[in-house]
Design a protein around this motif. Sequence first.
Motif, mmCIF file in Angstrom:
data_model
loop_
_atom_site.group_PDB
_atom_site.id
_atom_site.type_symbol
_atom_site.label_atom_id
_atom_site.label_comp_id
_atom_site.label_asym_id
_atom_site.label_seq_id
_atom_site.Cartn_x
_atom_site.Cartn_y
_atom_site.Cartn_z
ATOM 1 N N ALA A 293 7.998 49.806 123.478
ATOM 2 C CA ALA A 293 9.215 49.001 123.404
ATOM 3 C C ALA A 293 10.274 49.705 122.562
ATOM 4 N N ARG A 294 9.849 50.182 121.413
ATOM 5 C CA ARG A 294 10.789 50.859 120.538
ATOM 6 C C ARG A 294 11.326 52.133 121.197
ATOM 7 N N LEU A 295 10.443 52.872 121.821
ATOM 8 C CA LEU A 295 10.880 54.095 122.501
ATOM 9 C C LEU A 295 11.907 53.766 123.579
ATOM 10 N N ALA A 296 11.628 52.722 124.328
ATOM 11 C CA ALA A 296 12.539 52.369 125.418
ATOM 12 C C ALA A 296 13.918 52.026 124.865
ATOM 13 N N GLU A 297 13.949 51.271 123.792
ATOM 14 C CA GLU A 297 15.248 50.905 123.227
ATOM 15 C C GLU A 297 15.985 52.125 122.690
ATOM 16 N N MET A 298 15.247 52.978 122.008
ATOM 17 C CA MET A 298 15.885 54.186 121.491
ATOM 18 C C MET A 298 16.409 55.044 122.638
ATOM 19 N N ALA A 299 15.583 55.177 123.657
ATOM 20 C CA ALA A 299 15.977 56.001 124.795
ATOM 21 C C ALA A 299 17.240 55.452 125.437
ATOM 22 N N ALA A 300 17.265 54.148 125.639
ATOM 23 C CA ALA A 300 18.428 53.539 126.273
ATOM 24 C C ALA A 300 19.673 53.768 125.416
ATOM 25 N N ALA A 301 19.543 53.541 124.129
ATOM 26 C CA ALA A 301 20.691 53.709 123.250
ATOM 27 C C ALA A 301 21.213 55.142 123.303
ATOM 28 N N LYS A 302 20.304 56.089 123.259
ATOM 29 C CA LYS A 302 20.719 57.492 123.282
ATOM 30 C C LYS A 302 21.364 57.864 124.613
ATOM 31 N N LEU A 303 20.761 57.371 125.687
ATOM 32 C CA LEU A 303 21.327 57.705 126.993
ATOM 33 C C LEU A 303 22.741 57.142 127.110
ATOM 34 N N LEU A 304 22.928 55.934 126.613
ATOM 35 C CA LEU A 304 24.265 55.344 126.650
ATOM 36 C C LEU A 304 25.237 56.187 125.819
ATOM 37 N N ASP A 305 24.761 56.689 124.693
ATOM 38 C CA ASP A 305 25.598 57.590 123.901
ATOM 39 C C ASP A 305 26.005 58.802 124.732
ATOM 40 N N MET A 306 25.048 59.377 125.418
ATOM 41 C CA MET A 306 25.344 60.554 126.234
ATOM 42 C C MET A 306 26.373 60.208 127.307
ATOM 43 N N ILE A 307 26.208 59.044 127.901
ATOM 44 C CA ILE A 307 27.120 58.642 128.965
ATOM 45 C C ILE A 307 28.530 58.471 128.415
ATOM 46 N N ARG A 308 28.609 57.944 127.210
ATOM 47 C CA ARG A 308 29.922 57.769 126.586
ATOM 48 C C ARG A 308 30.526 59.101 126.181
ATOM 49 N N GLY A 309 29.740 60.164 126.333
ATOM 50 C CA GLY A 309 30.291 61.485 126.051
ATOM 51 C C GLY A 309 30.082 61.960 124.630
ATOM 52 N N GLN A 310 29.232 61.258 123.880
ATOM 53 C CA GLN A 310 28.955 61.747 122.526
ATOM 54 C C GLN A 310 28.240 63.087 122.610
ATOM 55 N N PRO A 311 28.684 64.038 121.800
ATOM 56 C CA PRO A 311 28.164 65.390 121.937
ATOM 57 C C PRO A 311 26.856 65.632 121.171
ATOM 58 N N ASP A 312 26.597 64.816 120.155
ATOM 59 C CA ASP A 312 25.532 65.164 119.218
ATOM 60 C C ASP A 312 24.307 64.271 119.330
ATOM 61 N N VAL A 313 23.865 64.047 120.566
ATOM 62 C CA VAL A 313 22.676 63.223 120.750
ATOM 63 C C VAL A 313 21.436 64.089 120.549
ATOM 64 N N ALA A 314 20.551 63.660 119.673
ATOM 65 C CA ALA A 314 19.383 64.489 119.350
ATOM 66 C C ALA A 314 18.083 63.801 119.746
ATOM 67 N N SER A 315 17.072 64.605 119.954
ATOM 68 C CA SER A 315 15.748 64.065 120.251
ATOM 69 C C SER A 315 15.166 63.404 119.004
ATOM 70 N N THR A 316 14.245 62.484 119.214
ATOM 71 C CA THR A 316 13.671 61.780 118.070
ATOM 72 C C THR A 316 12.172 61.557 118.232
ATOM 73 N N MET A 317 11.469 61.699 117.125
ATOM 74 C CA MET A 317 10.060 61.332 117.054
ATOM 75 C C MET A 317 9.965 59.961 116.422
ATOM 76 N N SER A 318 9.114 59.131 116.983
ATOM 77 C CA SER A 318 8.914 57.818 116.387
ATOM 78 C C SER A 318 7.533 57.796 115.724
ATOM 79 N N PRO A 319 7.466 57.451 114.441
ATOM 80 C CA PRO A 319 6.184 57.485 113.743
ATOM 81 C C PRO A 319 5.207 56.452 114.299
ATOM 82 N N MET A 320 3.923 56.794 114.267
ATOM 83 C CA MET A 320 2.898 55.877 114.781
ATOM 84 C C MET A 320 2.091 55.280 113.642
ATOM 85 N N GLU A 321 1.747 54.008 113.765
ATOM 86 C CA GLU A 321 0.771 53.447 112.840
ATOM 87 C C GLU A 321 -0.616 53.582 113.475
#
Lengths: 331, 331
Positions: A293-321
């Motif tokens: 769920a968290r990954l999906a939300e992060m992914a969506a947010a980042k993709l939307l950033d890319m679509i808006r033309g933001q240049p500095d979208v970076a990959s992210t690791m999400s910590p696991m419990e």
Amino acid sequence: MLKMRKTTIKGVAAAAGVSVTTVSDALSGKGRLPDATREKVQAIANQLGYRPSAIARGLRGSGIGLVGICIAPAGGGGVLTDVSYWAAIVTHASQAFLSDGHAAVLLPHDVGLLETLHIPLDGVIVVDPLERDPVLTFFEDRNIRCLTIGRDVSKTESIWVDDDTATGVRRLIEATISPGTKLAFLRVGPIKSYVTDAISGARSWAADGGGTLSIHQCAGLESEHVAHTVREAVHEGATAILTQNDRLALRVRDVLQAMGRDVPGDVRLLSAADAMELGQGPVGISAARPHPARLAEMAAAKLLDMIRGQPDVASTMSPMEVSIRESAPLL
Amino acid sequence: MLKMRKTTIKGVAAAAGVSVTTVSDALSGKGRLPDATREKVQAIANQLGYRPSAIARGLRGSGIGLVGICIAPAGGGGVLTDVSYWAAIVTHASQAFLSDGHAAVLLPHDVGLLETLHIPLDGVIVVDPLERDPVLTFFEDRNIRCLTIGRDVSKTESIWVDDDTATGVRRLIEATISPGTKLAFLRVGPIKSYVTDAISGARSWAADGGGTLSIHQCAGLESEHVAHTVREAVHEGATAILTQNDRLALRVRDVLQAMGRDVPGDVRLLSAADAMELGQGPVGISAARPHPARLAEMAAAKLLDMIRGQPDVASTMSPMEVSIRESAPLL
DNA sequence: ACTTCAAGAAGAAACGTTTCTTCATGACAG
DNA sequence: CTGTCATGAAGAAACGTTTCTTCTTGAAGT
């Protein structure tokens, strides 16, 4: 049922006795028009049930607000995705898109099928890409912004979001497996990034003096294949087994029980990916917990950033419990 | 990254030294062109990475092959849809669409959100419409072909696909509840068609001399509300309880256990909608089995028929089987 | 040698918007 | 009375295709 053609902006213009420009401006709030005209046009448009064509709009502008979610279907066995994982990703991603005015299209993880579709996408999320995944090439060829959940290890320039499986698995092992133990990693199916990561987590544990590691490939999820591989591992002296995912872990638990081996007495059992089922049954299985769920939300947010033309979208690791259960309690 | 504008048909025409007509014909296989020209144009288009714009195509023709699936999101509590039900519908419908060259867009079951979207839809499947659902009006206003899974009882002219809950529930009762029994129906949440159907199934059983029926509305799924309603029913002498759905049935089972009532000894328990969880636990719950996957496929097929312009698409009932478990064994 | 015909290819309209530009009108300042 | 400006509104281009129509050419038939 009246089969009249849809009312277009021209129809409204004619009915209102004005030009299309005026209609467009009146409805969009742009241009300089007195309120009287604006209201008159709006009233007429309303009365005629006028709806601007999304397609025509899109033709002029850049897109129509569509994003793809490219994911193998959920269900039964085989290479299909686990239902709850699938649902978590799809719901959370689509909700995130929705709240930004975008809508999600469900796409098959299959180039053959993708080619039959002709959809104007603003971007796409590819879930669990395989190594050198042709699906990624497909979108690249079409210049469609692409972000993956899980990484394609062979593509370095791509943008992804992923669970930090390597660290998670290492922590899981450290917490539950005593130093010096012979640990067997069981994998199955096509290579996805989380498998590579799980292995490298286990490797780093072994390399730092935690114990020894062997890797075994299962021919399939069927009992006989799993049994064969488990026997092999145990025969080589393994007293701890780490499986690639939840489904394999469940099979291994059954196989060990059938072999008369006690879990965790004779063999400790771990899974690199948690799932609800691992908490059920008499002997729950310890596991590292992914966050679809968290990954999906992060992914969506980042993709939307890319679509808006933001240049500095970076990959992210999400910590696991980690979830500690009976199959491998804390040391 | 080179930020060049997408190559259009004009670009290809210019590069090939021909007209756009020729390019269009060459790539689509229409018109009369010698193979030489065709191949030359194809080669150049290929080399330039030309992809025809779906939007432009759609502008001329009728649509771009998009269908909506309008469904409340899956997850936690509240009015949300059950995960496995949700997943079954979404996967099966989208697969069916896919194999016909259409793609499915996930739409919220919420007019407010729908209004922020501007998507050219060829049709839409609305899952579990409420009574006089504004979502249906929304699509009707926009002249979008609409088919529902579950019916909006207030709209008679609409086309739907549904489980035959009335018959299924009646069969379930007849198989497990002895004549003369006082049966309590417990419902909760907004009115969906399957609830109305379940009630009418129970009513018909009662009317034909099966027993007596009382109907109880639960204020919510929380334990205290359920307990209250169950107490009420039992106090009135009910020795059988039929719940609207699986989740309510599970709560009722817990409540009965907490009250010290034996199931099925003191009270027999039934659910009008089956789910995997009902088969688990020491006392499985008997239920009528809905077929979300089958419904989704039927719905998709019918909607595609409507999109193709077939005039005689009819609504369909899908028969239900029953699952007999410990909570109400066969008589 | 003149008409007829077919092949090959280009022209142009249409699809429904948005937006940039232009035009007409009247008010006001000089 | 003329020039400037603001206002209101229309015109027209552009977006990228598809498809209907037209045009040119050379070959075949009389």
